[in-house]
Design an enzyme around this catalytic site. Structure first.
Site: not given
Length: 442
Positions: A312, A218, A91
């Site tokens: 997840d 983001d 991530d």
């Protein structure tokens, strides 16, 4: 090797597919355990292999802090470092904008965190040159989107890189691994700190970690935020990843896969399923769809029916550390006194090592006193989630997905299936009216 996604079977919107990654060939729908710092708490990688885990998540922000991407690179990448032969997904660290907001400064340039380890600044930057790299880099990185995470940049490193022929040649070689063909003279004359900070360094950082799938950064905000901050985050994210304002803009870029985020922050379930349904309907049929942060078994069944592929969440292992087991009927709280003399396994239908060897009474004694209790429950819960993934896959392949969905009556024996589930299944083309009594409002 680029990401490959092959649909093997369908039922209406639901899909079963094969996802080929550099380190493993995965079967979807699939659930991915979260190993933020390169570990699933309490479990070894061999145990994760035993239960059928296909992909583990890591977090670029935390790994860059500790043990550091440099050390991971020196030791052969995260796969070797943690002794994990199968796939990894990293991530971007965007969620830390919310969870570590008191340590973060968010600007147009990116997010600068104060390290909770040593207090040093750490920069997470967007990929400003995405148009240059969006085709060539993605093809060789096997990513969903361009890596957009950087870390604290050493000014000496930048200066040396711009003046050293050897370092520039190494840079050109490494960039060529991503499909960026550059001549030495072009790099020497055109290189800039912005290019290094926003293009080169994030790529090298993620390359050090060695993930199979890399997520972009983001601007993440809390689900309770309202007003101008929402608009600011949206448009900043659009600028950061250089995309259009709608799903169509992402589709037009023909990315290898797509993630649906912002649906695990406590929003109402009716909004949750409708957003998933809207996104999966608009995204390409031949690309994987990843709903981030979703880990409740019922949510995964619903999202899979709506056409999502990957999920997840920390839920299975976190709830295990609080003494709760996942079972077909829902959850079983092993801390309750009623478990103290119960000689049955957690789940009599489960084939995991824990259910074969230990009683509820034994685990009850452990969960309140010994770390072994949470380890056993983590093993069982992840086994449960892996079996859920396999069952979803096989039921779609074998054209019996509706029958599998009907097992909801085990979770809701009184027929009180929530209205949002019934609405979602109707859109998915699955009639579960036989499982339901008149619906309560929920």
């Amino acid at each position: 090797m680029a990401l490959r996604f092959e649909i093997l079977g369908r039922f209406n919107r639901a899909r079963a597919a094969q996802l080929t990654l550099p380190h493993f060939v995965c079967q979807t729908p699939l659930f991915m355990p979260v190993g933020t710092q390169g570990t699933i708490k309490g479990l070894t990688t061999s145990q994760l292999e035993d239960i059928g885990c296909q992909i583990i998540l890591g977090n670029t922000y935390h790994l860059a802090l500790r043990p550091t991407s440099e050390l991971i690179d020196e030791l052969g990448g995260l796969h070797k470092f943690m002794n994990w032969p199968r796939a990894l997904l990293t991530d971007s660290g965007g969620f830390q904008m919310v969870s570590l907001l008191h340590l973060a400064d968010i600007t147009e340039k990116g997010v600068t965190f104060q390290s909770p380890v040593d207090g040093k600044p750490m920069l997470l930057t967007p990929e400003e040159s995405i148009q240059i790299q969006v085709i060539t880099v993605i093809q060789s990185l096997s990513t969903f989107v361009i890596p957009a995470s950087g870390c604290y940049l050493d000014a000496n490193w930048l200066s040396q890189l711009k003046t050293s022929q050897n370092l520039l040649k190494i840079l050109i070689e490494q960039l060529s691994d991503y499909g960026l063909r550059m001549e030495y003279s072009d790099v020497q004359s055109g290189i800039s700190s912005i290019f290094l900070a926003h293009v080169v360094y994030p790529l090298l950082l993620q390359n050090r970690i060695g993930a199979d799938i890399i997520m972009a950064l983001d601007d993440v905000v809390k689900t309770t935020i309202t007003g101008p901050r929402i608009e600011e985050a949206m448009y900043r994210t659009l600028r950061w990843i250089d995309r259009d304002i709608c799903v169509k803009g992402l589709v037009d870029r023909d990315l290898p896969g797509y993630a649906i985020g912002g649906l695990a922050g406590g929003e109402d379930k009716d909004s949750f399923w409708r957003v998933v349904a809207q996104c999966t309907a608009a995204l390409p049929e031949d690309k994987p769809r990843y709903v981030m942060g979703v880990g409740y078994p019922l949510d995964i069944v619903v999202c899979s029916a709506l056409g999502a592929d990957m999920y997840d969440c920390v839920y299975p292992t976190r709830t295990a550390r609080f003494g709760t087991a996942l079972v077909p009927e829902g959850v079983l709280k092993l801390k309750h006194q009623a478990m103290a003399h119960d000689t049955r396994p957690i789940d009599q239908t489960c084939e995991c090592m824990v259910c074969k060897n230990y009683t509820r009474a034994y685990i009850h004694c452990l969960v309140t006193k010994d770390a072994m209790g949470s380890q056993l429950l983590s093993y069982h819960n992840l086994f449960y989630m892996m079996k859920l993934s396999r069952d979803l896959h096989s039921s779609i392949i074998e054209a019996r997905f509706p029958e599998y969905v009907y097992t909801l009556h085990v979770v809701f024996p009184e027929g009180d299936v929530p209205q949002w589930v019934c609405n979602a299944m109707e859109v998915a083309g699955i009639d579960i009216s036989s499982c339901c009594s008149p619906f309560p409002s929920s």
